[in-house]
Motif scaffolding. Structure first.
Motif, mmCIF file in Angstrom:
data_model
loop_
_atom_site.group_PDB
_atom_site.id
_atom_site.type_symbol
_atom_site.label_atom_id
_atom_site.label_comp_id
_atom_site.label_asym_id
_atom_site.label_seq_id
_atom_site.Cartn_x
_atom_site.Cartn_y
_atom_site.Cartn_z
ATOM 1 N N VAL A 841 -13.786 4.097 10.260
ATOM 2 C CA VAL A 841 -14.561 4.850 9.242
ATOM 3 C C VAL A 841 -13.417 5.818 8.589
ATOM 4 O O VAL A 841 -12.705 6.468 9.266
ATOM 5 N N TYR A 842 -13.249 5.891 7.212
ATOM 6 C CA TYR A 842 -12.247 6.675 6.681
ATOM 7 C C TYR A 842 -12.759 7.481 5.328
ATOM 8 O O TYR A 842 -13.849 7.184 4.726
ATOM 9 N N ILE A 843 -12.355 8.735 5.178
ATOM 10 C CA ILE A 843 -12.800 9.682 4.036
ATOM 11 C C ILE A 843 -11.576 9.941 3.462
ATOM 12 O O ILE A 843 -10.591 10.280 3.872
ATOM 13 N N VAL A 844 -11.394 9.728 1.934
ATOM 14 C CA VAL A 844 -10.441 9.954 1.078
ATOM 15 C C VAL A 844 -10.669 11.317 0.575
ATOM 16 O O VAL A 844 -11.643 11.689 0.148
ATOM 17 N N VAL A 845 -9.558 12.204 0.692
ATOM 18 C CA VAL A 845 -9.637 13.531 0.077
ATOM 19 C C VAL A 845 -9.064 13.507 -1.258
ATOM 20 O O VAL A 845 -7.683 13.318 -1.261
ATOM 21 N N ARG A 846 -9.559 13.267 -2.324
ATOM 22 C CA ARG A 846 -9.124 13.173 -3.687
ATOM 23 C C ARG A 846 -8.724 14.313 -4.231
ATOM 24 O O ARG A 846 -9.160 15.461 -4.054
ATOM 25 N N GLN A 855 -15.366 2.264 4.768
ATOM 26 C CA GLN A 855 -14.900 1.490 6.350
ATOM 27 C C GLN A 855 -14.341 0.312 5.966
ATOM 28 O O GLN A 855 -14.103 -0.405 5.034
ATOM 29 N N THR A 856 -13.333 -0.027 7.000
ATOM 30 C CA THR A 856 -12.548 -1.357 6.809
ATOM 31 C C THR A 856 -11.910 -1.712 8.153
ATOM 32 O O THR A 856 -12.005 -1.172 8.962
ATOM 33 N N ASP A 857 -11.520 -2.952 8.069
ATOM 34 C CA ASP A 857 -10.788 -3.527 9.356
ATOM 35 C C ASP A 857 -9.300 -3.450 8.938
ATOM 36 O O ASP A 857 -8.417 -4.137 9.866
ATOM 37 N N ASP A 858 -8.934 -3.041 7.741
ATOM 38 C CA ASP A 858 -7.439 -3.312 7.416
ATOM 39 C C ASP A 858 -7.287 -1.701 6.850
ATOM 40 O O ASP A 858 -7.036 -1.672 5.505
ATOM 41 N N LEU A 859 -7.142 -0.874 7.572
ATOM 42 C CA LEU A 859 -6.808 0.388 7.085
ATOM 43 C C LEU A 859 -5.464 0.585 6.182
ATOM 44 O O LEU A 859 -5.581 1.318 5.196
ATOM 45 N N GLU A 860 -4.670 0.154 6.588
ATOM 46 C CA GLU A 860 -3.242 0.142 6.172
ATOM 47 C C GLU A 860 -3.119 -0.276 4.548
ATOM 48 O O GLU A 860 -2.739 0.294 3.518
ATOM 49 N N GLY A 861 -4.111 -1.616 4.211
ATOM 50 C CA GLY A 861 -4.289 -2.005 3.085
ATOM 51 C C GLY A 861 -5.162 -1.323 2.366
ATOM 52 O O GLY A 861 -4.752 -1.119 0.973
ATOM 53 N N ARG A 862 -6.282 -0.604 2.746
ATOM 54 C CA ARG A 862 -7.121 0.062 2.025
ATOM 55 C C ARG A 862 -6.286 1.522 1.632
ATOM 56 O O ARG A 862 -6.724 1.694 0.457
ATOM 57 N N VAL A 863 -5.823 2.119 2.439
ATOM 58 C CA VAL A 863 -4.946 3.262 1.890
ATOM 59 C C VAL A 863 -3.940 3.036 0.830
ATOM 60 O O VAL A 863 -3.874 3.658 -0.362
ATOM 61 N N ARG A 864 -3.240 1.915 0.967
ATOM 62 C CA ARG A 864 -2.400 1.600 -0.200
ATOM 63 C C ARG A 864 -2.789 1.151 -1.301
ATOM 64 O O ARG A 864 -2.548 1.424 -2.516
ATOM 65 N N ALA A 865 -4.285 0.366 -1.134
ATOM 66 C CA ALA A 865 -5.136 0.273 -2.494
ATOM 67 C C ALA A 865 -5.460 1.510 -3.137
ATOM 68 O O ALA A 865 -5.460 1.599 -4.369
ATOM 69 N N HIS A 866 -5.935 2.507 -2.374
ATOM 70 C CA HIS A 866 -6.388 3.547 -3.040
ATOM 71 C C HIS A 866 -5.524 4.223 -3.470
ATOM 72 O O HIS A 866 -5.513 4.921 -4.717
ATOM 73 N N ARG A 867 -4.008 4.588 -3.061
ATOM 74 C CA ARG A 867 -3.054 5.105 -3.677
ATOM 75 C C ARG A 867 -2.429 4.627 -4.836
ATOM 76 O O ARG A 867 -1.431 4.967 -5.524
ATOM 77 N N LEU A 868 -2.668 3.094 -5.033
ATOM 78 C CA LEU A 868 -2.233 2.559 -6.207
ATOM 79 C C LEU A 868 -2.754 2.867 -7.366
ATOM 80 O O LEU A 868 -2.490 2.770 -8.648
ATOM 81 N N LYS A 869 -4.011 3.571 -7.256
ATOM 82 C CA LYS A 869 -4.935 4.080 -8.464
ATOM 83 C C LYS A 869 -4.299 5.317 -9.350
ATOM 84 O O LYS A 869 -3.753 6.046 -8.470
ATOM 85 N N GLU A 870 -4.430 5.384 -10.421
ATOM 86 C CA GLU A 870 -3.909 6.576 -11.231
ATOM 87 C C GLU A 870 -4.418 7.721 -10.839
ATOM 88 O O GLU A 870 -5.586 7.972 -10.467
ATOM 89 N N GLY A 871 -3.528 8.822 -10.419
ATOM 90 C CA GLY A 871 -3.713 10.125 -9.892
ATOM 91 C C GLY A 871 -4.125 10.151 -8.473
ATOM 92 O O GLY A 871 -4.219 11.148 -8.031
ATOM 93 N N MET A 872 -3.788 9.157 -7.764
ATOM 94 C CA MET A 872 -4.283 9.095 -6.361
ATOM 95 C C MET A 872 -3.022 8.868 -5.415
ATOM 96 O O MET A 872 -3.166 8.619 -4.272
ATOM 97 N N GLU A 873 -1.767 8.928 -6.136
ATOM 98 C CA GLU A 873 -0.502 8.682 -5.470
ATOM 99 C C GLU A 873 -0.361 9.395 -3.910
ATOM 100 O O GLU A 873 0.158 8.993 -3.019
ATOM 101 N N ASN A 874 -0.951 10.812 -4.118
ATOM 102 C CA ASN A 874 -0.733 11.531 -3.015
ATOM 103 C C ASN A 874 -1.906 11.957 -2.247
ATOM 104 O O ASN A 874 -2.452 13.265 -1.682
#
Length: 931
Positions: A841-846, A855-874
């Motif tokens: 279970v994860y919480i994104v600090v935007r 929640q996910t079974d692929d945390l690495e992929g989910r982190v990468r997907a969130h950071r690909l969105k505009e303004g979410m790089e960091n």
């Protein structure tokens, strides 16, 4: 050829691109890897190859190579220029001229297709002289020897071996490189993995790599994002003082990642283990503490000069009456690169010039615009405008028909009188509608001069920093390569974990004579070996157990899996001696001094050689290079010549390998080999099994004891569409010629169950053990700006989840349910490989001060997907592992519904109102996930 022309060739060379002017650019440079000048000679040890890198001012020497190894290196390394030494013109026995036949023929064929020059004298000295001449360098410029001498290092892969397992991408061959790393990992880490496969390390280095990978598997904290920079790019940019602020920010990130690993107890041990592999890759030996201290100094010095986070005191000038593009185009070329404190005077002058320009435009142009709007616009007349003429770098007045017919001394008339046509840089009038004034032109000139001085000062500071860091170039090279290695190994561990691969036990060969070496203590045993191109995690592919204490003579039907077994075994052994994970359930792999695989050969019309000639050339190379510590794999030996004599050659090769005492497999369809009076002591017979199903022989693809003389040739031909009438006639011919030799069906080999010991551990418990990590400064500051702290969020998560966990585990005492341990993934970090395959279970600090729960079974992929969105790089993340997706879903919904009451604003509140969960069978014992 004159030196001037040579220098021009060098500049056009892909490995030495144009970099002049990059220091003032605001973009990164796509810098290709350097191409060496290569020299090949013969020595008393074998073939010698010298590689000289002008970019790095280094050279390395590899001696004692086989002809095959040299050809492999030429195939995998695009060289700028090739020099051949006169010692190549005769072979070691002096009986063969260059390129005639036998030894040297393969190398001749490879070199003959390239442009090359011959040289004489000392190979190293002569080659360095040629390089300096080629690049127009002074004779006194030194080149550093980065050769790493290791007597225990395995021999480089033969060309045939490298291509047949896809270490060199080859059409139709499963690519080993593609399964060792995740698809998103590319560039320098891939090049490092390929180089290690082609040139396996010594036992000590491979042990370090494996131990580092084992620790990576167990890491529970977040890991750096690993900023990969080409060391050649670093050297070139700093040497020419052309590194821009973007490169300095990347260098700062790189050295800080070294410091981050040093400061974390889990990662520090990995950092120390990577020092020797980095030495092997660079030839640089640096003390561990020195590396850390120097990285700290480099980071501090860059922080003193470079504006890393875009300080608020460097905003682009902005005035309501002047188009923003004007200031953006000019000031973006130098603002935000270095800290303002270093050029306060220049900044002040630019601001004053911008104010003066704004005042001049306000007083000279605005009254005219106001007059035009008042008199002409209501009637549909032309409008006057203040516009930016980008091509001319000026702000001018644009309008027409604004001159009054009668001068009455009204507002704006005086300003109209001062207007004059705008001129370009050559003094020509710019159209009929562009106007300016002397005052505005003087203000524009003053602003440009002030900006130009500021830019020059910025470039001066950047060039000065390049000069400073050039004195620390060895540290930077070491750090850059170490970070590449760390990323490559972390990525490999993540992919290996996803594929359910394992770490083998790597053993050393004894120093005893080969007659005693294979007494059962120095064998190779791989349980559950799977073809590397199949995904074991998905249950594809047939697994085999290979317990090898000597040479195998392997038989089996067409399509029975002989070639696949040899290719799989070769890849597993190679991965093992490099320190990587292998596709098996468990494995014990000796650290071979060479791994050689020969498979099918094709003719080479360009060299005038038949497929059998090519095969014999490769067999010669295998035989002459094999020792009792080698792994030799030969598929369908002597398939390209007449059966009787081919069988006898194959028998002689098997006798030779048996005498050498190496491990390996020789597969064959030449069943007459069993009728030969072979003098073998250790070779054992193995077969690929087949069984009858409904009267039809079917391969089992299982390795078994014994001999299988059933080829399934007719069945294979039929499956591939050969006409039935043709197959029937073939059977008739076969029965008439070999009827008395046809084996009965009951003699067919049947599969035998292998004793596979599943020595697997409970991976879920290992994955779910975690430790709480402290956030990095950047993420802590972000959360503080949002009015919260990392601890406040973690406390809220624990309070919300504790009651639910008590309910799920049906216990009354809260102490029986261990606490939730949150791990922070800060900016420029990623989750550890231990999260692969685990529910979380994860919480994104935007950045917008809101939160997202998932929640996910692929945390690495989910982190990468969130950071690909505009303004979410960091964006930063908090996560905790849980035993199963069902629990993860329930806790996710719980957090979505209750975190807002603790003061956390969520972006996905609606997700908590439409969830249905099924039942789940939970163990009443507390999970280790929260310990």
């Amino acid at each position: 050829m004159t030196s001037h022309v040579m220098v021009s060739l060098w500049h056009a060379h892909p490995g030495s691109p144009y970099v002049f002017g990059l220091v003032g650019d605001d973009q990164d440079l796509d810098f290709p890897e350097p191409m060496p000048v290569v020299g090949i000679s013969r020595s008393v040890k074998g073939y010698c190859i010298v590689s000289v890198y002008e970019t790095m001012k280094t050279y390395s020497v590899e001696d004692g190579l086989t002809e095959e190894a040299v050809v492999t290196k030429l195939r995998t390394c695009r060289c700028h220029h090739l020099f051949l030494h006169n010692s190549l013109k005769n072979n070691s026995s002096g009986t063969s001229r260059w390129g005639e036949f036998g030894e040297g023929g393969l190398l001749w064929g490879e070199c003959n297709a390239r442009q090359q020059e011959w040289l004489d004298g000392n190979p190293i000295d002569e080659l360095l002289f040629k390089v300096k001449e080629l690049y127009g360098l002074d004779d006194d410029i030194p080149f550093r020897n980065v050769t790493v001498v290791s007597e225990n290092r395995p021999r480089p892969l033969h060309l045939g071996t490298a291509t047949q397992i896809g270490a060199i991408p080859t059409e139709g061959i499963p690519c080993l490189l593609k399964v060792l790393l995740p698809p998103h990992c590319s560039g320098l880490p891939v090049l490092y993995i390929r180089e290690l496969l082609l040139n396996p390390p010594s036992y000590e280095i491979s042990s370090n790599i494996q131990e580092a990978c084992r620790l990576m598997m167990r890491v529970t904290c977040s890991i750096p994002d690993f900023t990969c920079i080409s060391s050649a790019k670093l050297v070139k940019l700093l040497e020419l003082r052309e590194a821009n602020h973007i490169e300095f920010c990347k260098i700062k990130s790189m050295v800080e990642e070294i410091l981050q690993m040093y400061q974390n107890l889990e990662l520090r041990a990995i950092l120390e283990l990577l020092m020797d592999p980095t030495w092997l890759a660079t030839g640089l030996k640096v003390d561990f503490d020195t590396l850390v201290n120097e990285c700290g100094e480099i980071s501090c010095r860059i922080s003193e000069i470079i504006s890393v986070h875009g300080e608020g005191d460097q905003k682009i000038s902005s005035y309501a009456i002047i188009p923003n593009d004007f200031f953006e185009d000019i000031e973006s070329l130098w603002k935000g690169r270095v800290k303002r404190i270093h050029l306060e005077e220049a900044y002040t002058e630019v601001e004053r010039a911008a104010d003066a320009l704004s005042l001049a435009i306000t007083e000279d142009f605005l009254p005219i615009i106001s007059r035009i709007r008042a008199t002409m616009s209501p009637l549909g007349g032309a409008k006057g405008e203040i516009l930016y003429a980008r091509e001319h770098g000026a702000v001018w007045f644009k309008g027409k028909r604004f001159i009054p017919t009668v001068w009455a001394g009204t507002a704006g008339e005086e300003q109209i009188k001062h207007l004059r046509p705008a001129l370009d840089s050559k003094g020509k009038k710019v159209g009929e509608e562009w106007f300016t004034t002397m005052r505005v032109e003087d203000a524009i000139l003053r602003y440009h001069e002030a900006s130009s001085k500021a830019k020059s000062r910025v470039l001066e500071l950047l060039r000065g920093l390049s000069s400073e860091l050039q004195s620390k170039i060895n540290i930077l090279i070491l750090a850059s390569v170490l970070i590449v290695i760390a990323k490559a190994l972390f990525s490999h561990v993540s992919e290996g974990r996803r594929r359910n691969w394992v770490f083998p036990t790597i053993t050393q060969f004894t120093n005893c004579q080969h007659t005693e070496a294979l007494n059962g203590t120095v064998g190779m045993k791989i349980i559950g070996l799977s073809p590397y191109w199949f995904d074991a995690a998905r249950g594809t592919g047939v697994q085999n157990t290979v317990d090898m204490q000597s040479l195998f003579l392997l038989t089996g039907p067409n399509g029975g899996g002989k070639s696949s077994l040899l290719r799989s075994l070769c890849a597993a052994a190679l991965l093992g001696i490099c320190g990587f994970m292998v596709p098996a359930e468990s494995a014990v792999i000796p650290h071979f001094d060479s791994i050689m695989l020969h498979m099918k050969s094709y003719d080479s019309p360009a060299d005038g050689k038949s497929s059998f000639q090519i095969e014999m050339s490769e067999i010669r190379s295998l035989i002459t290079g094999a020792t009792s510590s080698s792994l030799v794999l030969i598929d369908e030996i002597c398939r390209g010549t007449e059966t009787a004599k081919g069988t006898c050659i194959a028998g002689s090769v098997i006798e030779t390998l048996d005498t050498i005492g190496c491990l390996g497999i020789v597969s064959t369809h030449l069943h007459g080999i069993f009728d030969l009076p072979l003098k073998i002591k250790r070779t054992v017979y193995k077969a690929m099994g087949a069984e009858y199903v409904d009267g039809q022989p079917i391969p089992t693809w299982k390795l078994i004891d014994g001999v299988c003389k059933e080829s399934l040739a007719f069945e294979t031909a039929q499956r591939e569409g050969i006409p039935e009438i043709l197959i029937q006639r073939a059977e008739e011919l076969y029965n008439s010629a070999y009827g008395n030799q046809i084996p009965k069906k009951k003699g067919l080999m049947r599969p035998r169950c292998s004793d596979i010991g599943l020595n697997s551990t409970d991976k879920s418990s290992e994955q779910l053990n975690g430790t709480r990590e402290i956030a990095l400064d950047s993420s802590t500051k972000l959360m503080q700006q949002m009015g919260i702290s990392s601890k406040k969020l973690e406390d809220a998560i624990r309070l919300i989840c504790q009651k639910k966990l008590l309910e799920l585990y049906k216990v009354k005492n809260p102490s029986e349910v261990a606490t939730v341990n949150c791990v922070l993934i800060a900016a420029r970090e990623q989750p550890a490989p231990s999260t692969i395959g685990a529910s979380s279970v994860y919480i994104v600090v935007r950045p917008d001060k809101k939160f997202y729960v998932g929640q996910t079974d692929d945390l690495e992929g989910r982190v990468r997907a969130h950071r690909l969105k505009e303004g979410m790089e960091n964006a930063s993340f908090l996560y905790f592992l849980v035993p199963g997706k069902s629990i993860a879903c329930q806790l996710e919904t719980l957090l979505i519904n209750q975190l807002p009451s603790y003061g956390f604003q969520l972006t996905n509140v609606a997700d908590g109102k439409h969830r249905n969960f099924g039942t789940t069978n939970l163990s009443p014992e507390p999970s280790t996930a929260y310990r």
